[in-house]
Scaffold this motif. Structure first.
Motif, PDB file in Angstrom:
ATOM      1  N   LYS A   1       0.823  -1.210   0.000  1.00 13.75           N
ATOM      2  CA  LYS A   1       0.000   0.000   0.000  1.00 13.75           C
ATOM      3  C   LYS A   1       0.856   1.260   0.000  1.00 13.75           C
ATOM      4  O   LYS A   1       0.502   2.266  -0.612  1.00 13.75           O
ATOM      5  N   GLU A   2       1.965   1.207   0.684  1.00 22.93           N
ATOM      6  CA  GLU A   2       2.919   2.313   0.664  1.00 22.93           C
ATOM      7  C   GLU A   2       4.209   1.802   0.043  1.00 22.93           C
ATOM      8  O   GLU A   2       4.894   0.962   0.628  1.00 22.93           O
ATOM      9  N   GLN A   3       4.525   2.305  -1.142  1.00 20.58           N
ATOM     10  CA  GLN A   3       5.682   1.804  -1.871  1.00 20.58           C
ATOM     11  C   GLN A   3       6.850   2.788  -1.815  1.00 20.58           C
ATOM     12  O   GLN A   3       6.661   3.998  -1.786  1.00 20.58           O
TER      13      GLN A   3
ATOM     14  N   SER B   1      -2.083  -7.004   0.212  1.00 21.71           N
ATOM     15  CA  SER B   1      -1.819  -6.166   1.376  1.00 21.71           C
ATOM     16  C   SER B   1      -2.603  -6.705   2.559  1.00 21.71           C
ATOM     17  O   SER B   1      -3.697  -7.258   2.410  1.00 21.71           O
TER      18      SER B   1
END
Length: 203
Positions: free
Chosen positions: A62-64, A134
């Motif tokens: 979700k957070e790359q 995720s």
């Protein structure tokens, strides 16, 4: 689905040669900065006589986070085309390193961009791709006498457990696919005295 991603399973290798310069490419599954450093150090030790070890990676769901490194090549001539190939394959938790042996003839910026792109592509064309999802981190707290009830509710889900404490006051901490969280929360809400919480640090 927004929580569905792709990554690679096993390392692969590729190769490209242009005007005497050799470009050896390596694709890896990585999840952390430590993974990235370990692969770079191993390659630098193995190919210690190479002029450049250029690389790019994307990690996270979700957070790359991502990075492209030219390792002494002209700006944006190596790392960016490697990163572009990872993105074109829609991959995450993936790193590609291209090791260059200079062949005596300069390729120019355009030639370098093309060479690094082709080398990275050659390694990535050989990967086995799998879907990953995720996850949300959660905890369930309950009395020991409710263990069988709680374990029965959890058995219907694919949980990656991080901790299980069996005492008078039990607690399980684990990771669950995002879309399964409200379903589990509803099931647990039917069990008296059982506390379900979503925790920080989802992935």
């Amino acid at each position: 689905m927004i929580n569905e991603f792709q990554t690679i399973v096993h390392p692969t290798e590729g190769f490209y040669k242009e005007k005497g310069s050799k470009f050896l490419s390596f694709a890896y599954h990585v999840k952390t900065e430590d993974d990235i450093k370990a692969h770079l150090e191993a390659l630098r030790k193995q190919y210690y006589d190479a002029r450049h070890h250029c690389y790019a990676y994307i990690i996270g769901l979700k957070e790359q986070a991502y990075r492209a490194n030219d390792d002494g090549e002209p700006n944006h001539s190596a790392g960016d085309p490697i990163l572009g190939q990872i993105r074109s394959k829609e991959l995450t938790n993936c790193m590609v390193v291209v090791v260059r042996y200079f062949g005596g003839t300069k390729l120019g910026v355009g030639g370098l961009i093309s060479a690094y792109k082709i080398a990275a592509e050659d390694a990535l064309n050989k990967v086995e791709v799998v879907k990953i999802y995720s996850q949300t981190r959660f905890s369930i707290s309950f009395g020991y006498e409710q263990t069988s009830e709680v374990e029965g509710a959890l058995a219907e889900f694919d949980v990656d457990y991080e901790d299980k404490v069996y005492t008078a006051d039990c607690q399980f901490v684990g990771l669950l696919r995002d879309e399964d969280v409200p379903v589990l929360a509803e099931k647990v809400s039917l069990l008296k005295g059982v506390d379900f919480q979503v925790l920080q640090g989802s992935i």
